[in-house]
Design a protein around this motif. Structure first.
Motif, PDB file in Angstrom:
ATOM      1  N   TRP A  30      10.191 -13.700  -8.901  1.00  0.00           N
ATOM      2  CA  TRP A  30      11.463 -13.920  -8.174  1.00  0.00           C
ATOM      3  C   TRP A  30      12.643 -13.857  -9.148  1.00  0.00           C
ATOM      4  O   TRP A  30      13.661 -13.224  -8.870  1.00  0.00           O
ATOM      5  CB  TRP A  30      11.437 -15.276  -7.474  1.00  0.00           C
ATOM      6  CG  TRP A  30      12.758 -15.657  -6.895  1.00  0.00           C
ATOM      7  CD1 TRP A  30      13.257 -15.313  -5.677  1.00  0.00           C
ATOM      8  CD2 TRP A  30      13.785 -16.449  -7.521  1.00  0.00           C
ATOM      9  NE1 TRP A  30      14.522 -15.829  -5.502  1.00  0.00           N
ATOM     10  CE2 TRP A  30      14.870 -16.526  -6.620  1.00  0.00           C
ATOM     11  CE3 TRP A  30      13.893 -17.094  -8.759  1.00  0.00           C
ATOM     12  CZ2 TRP A  30      16.035 -17.229  -6.921  1.00  0.00           C
ATOM     13  CZ3 TRP A  30      15.055 -17.789  -9.054  1.00  0.00           C
ATOM     14  CH2 TRP A  30      16.104 -17.845  -8.137  1.00  0.00           C
ATOM     15  N   GLY A  33      13.814 -10.401 -10.344  1.00  0.00           N
ATOM     16  CA  GLY A  33      14.586  -9.691  -9.331  1.00  0.00           C
ATOM     17  C   GLY A  33      15.952 -10.300  -9.115  1.00  0.00           C
ATOM     18  O   GLY A  33      16.955  -9.578  -9.040  1.00  0.00           O
ATOM     19  N   LYS A  34      15.987 -11.615  -9.067  1.00  0.00           N
ATOM     20  CA  LYS A  34      17.245 -12.321  -8.833  1.00  0.00           C
ATOM     21  C   LYS A  34      18.289 -11.980  -9.892  1.00  0.00           C
ATOM     22  O   LYS A  34      19.468 -11.756  -9.581  1.00  0.00           O
ATOM     23  CB  LYS A  34      16.983 -13.831  -8.834  1.00  0.00           C
ATOM     24  CG  LYS A  34      18.205 -14.730  -8.890  1.00  0.00           C
ATOM     25  CD  LYS A  34      18.967 -14.758  -7.594  1.00  0.00           C
ATOM     26  CE  LYS A  34      20.078 -15.804  -7.656  1.00  0.00           C
ATOM     27  NZ  LYS A  34      20.882 -15.821  -6.409  1.00  0.00           N
ATOM     28  N   LEU A  46       6.042  -6.194 -13.185  1.00  0.00           N
ATOM     29  CA  LEU A  46       6.135  -6.378 -11.736  1.00  0.00           C
ATOM     30  C   LEU A  46       5.229  -5.396 -11.001  1.00  0.00           C
ATOM     31  O   LEU A  46       4.586  -5.756  -9.999  1.00  0.00           O
ATOM     32  CB  LEU A  46       7.587  -6.216 -11.288  1.00  0.00           C
ATOM     33  CG  LEU A  46       8.520  -7.361 -11.664  1.00  0.00           C
ATOM     34  CD1 LEU A  46       9.979  -6.945 -11.489  1.00  0.00           C
ATOM     35  CD2 LEU A  46       8.225  -8.608 -10.816  1.00  0.00           C
ATOM     36  N   ASN A  67       6.439 -11.251  -3.770  1.00  0.00           N
ATOM     37  CA  ASN A  67       7.614 -11.481  -4.616  1.00  0.00           C
ATOM     38  C   ASN A  67       7.854 -10.305  -5.562  1.00  0.00           C
ATOM     39  O   ASN A  67       9.003  -9.928  -5.814  1.00  0.00           O
ATOM     40  CB  ASN A  67       7.438 -12.771  -5.422  1.00  0.00           C
ATOM     41  CG  ASN A  67       8.259 -13.910  -4.845  1.00  0.00           C
ATOM     42  OD1 ASN A  67       8.779 -13.807  -3.736  1.00  0.00           O
ATOM     43  ND2 ASN A  67       8.375 -14.999  -5.579  1.00  0.00           N
ATOM     44  N   ALA A  71      11.240  -7.997  -5.737  1.00  0.00           N
ATOM     45  CA  ALA A  71      11.979  -7.844  -6.995  1.00  0.00           C
ATOM     46  C   ALA A  71      12.158  -6.372  -7.337  1.00  0.00           C
ATOM     47  O   ALA A  71      13.248  -5.940  -7.733  1.00  0.00           O
ATOM     48  CB  ALA A  71      11.246  -8.568  -8.121  1.00  0.00           C
ATOM     49  N   LYS A  74      15.000  -4.652  -5.694  1.00  0.00           N
ATOM     50  CA  LYS A  74      16.323  -4.994  -6.214  1.00  0.00           C
ATOM     51  C   LYS A  74      16.644  -4.295  -7.528  1.00  0.00           C
ATOM     52  O   LYS A  74      17.817  -4.141  -7.874  1.00  0.00           O
ATOM     53  CB  LYS A  74      16.420  -6.510  -6.420  1.00  0.00           C
ATOM     54  CG  LYS A  74      16.319  -7.319  -5.141  1.00  0.00           C
ATOM     55  CD  LYS A  74      16.293  -8.811  -5.440  1.00  0.00           C
ATOM     56  CE  LYS A  74      16.150  -9.627  -4.156  1.00  0.00           C
ATOM     57  NZ  LYS A  74      16.050 -11.078  -4.450  1.00  0.00           N
TER      58      LYS A  74
END
Length: 273
Positions: A30, A33-34, A46, A67, A71, A74
């Motif tokens: 997470w 990606g965030k 990933l 998740n 990610a 993004k």
């Protein structure tokens, strides 16, 4: 300690690649990606997580895979396209949904044919089959993540899929029907489909009104501005939808001068602030 502040890309990647603490792996996917960590090592880690077998939910699903797919959507790296397509073979509905959403974000047309394949058995003779509409008690998502599939096909400009998308306008699940209207508008720019979403702003369920707001903003249906202002929903969501409309309209403005539509939308946004 604030984990988001103390963690670094290197620590997140290390946490993702270790096998002992599943919670750390889930959080690391997470976090990458965030915070848009786009290094090759992050992307590769990933992608590897898309095949994880260790993190299993009580229902048999794969939380880490979900998740990781989100990610990768993004991060915008097209190396993830083929691995995400492979996720469609996973028996976890939510992994397939996350992969479809990620592929929509990546915008690569290689995803079109695999997305279409997920609609197999759903449409026959331009009508929905029982397979597409059957709801199993306790397992409402037994088949395919139709909402995510339809939205991705619309964003990917898959014009040759109109005959598969249009029948979903009649799907008994409203959000799936809205996704069909959204995609049909993106592919045809026929106001008929935008107006379906405008009508949805008047439905009795707040969640459905919220969904219609986001769809209208995403497709840039500028004619919905007045209806959005009148909708019974949070101003914050109306602002997000208006922002989508304005961004679309600004691209249409032929010169440096703002069009009357752009000014109208800006005035609406001022009223919502």
């Amino acid at each position: 300690m604030n984990t988001e502040i103390s963690i670094t890309p290197e620590i997140a990647i290390k946490n993702l690649n270790q096998k002992e603490d599943l919670g750390l792996r889930y959080y690391a996917a997470w976090w990458l990606g965030k915070f848009r960590v786009k290094t090759s090592e992050a992307i590769e880690s990933l992608i590897n997580a898309l095949d994880d077998e260790e993190d299993r939910a009580p229902d048999g699903g794969f939380p880490l895979r979900r998740n990781a797919a989100k990610a990768l959507g993004k991060l915008g790296d097209l190396r993830a396209v083929e691995p995400l397509i492979k996720c469609f073979e996973c028996d976890d509905y939510y992994v397939r949904e996350s992969a479809a959403q990620a592929l929509e974000m990546l915008g690569d047309t290689r995803a079109i044919s695999p997305l279409v394949a997920l609609l197999e058995n759903a449409v026959k003779d331009d009508k929905l089959t029982n397979y597409a509409t059957e709801v199993v008690i306790g397992k409402p998502y037994l088949n395919q993540p139709y909402e995510a599939i339809l939205e991705a096909l619309g964003t990917l400009n898959a014009k040759n899929t109109l005959n598969l998308i249009k029948p979903f306008l009649e799907h008994p699940t409203p959000k799936i029907a809205y996704a069909s209207a959204r995609a049909m508008y993106q592919l045809t720019h026929d106001d008929t489909y935008g107006e379906i979403l405008v009508t949805a702003l008047q439905c009795g369920e707040l969640q459905l009104r919220r969904s219609a707001l986001m769809d209208l903003g995403s497709i840039g249906y500028v004619k919905s501005g007045d209806a959005i202002m009148k909708a019974y929903a949070e101003n914050s969501l109306k602002l997000i939808a208006m922002k989508g409309l304005l961004e679309y309209q600004l691209k249409q403005d032929a010169s440096d001068d703002l069009s009357s539509d752009s000014i109208h939308l800006m005035n609406f946004m001022d009223q919502l602030l």
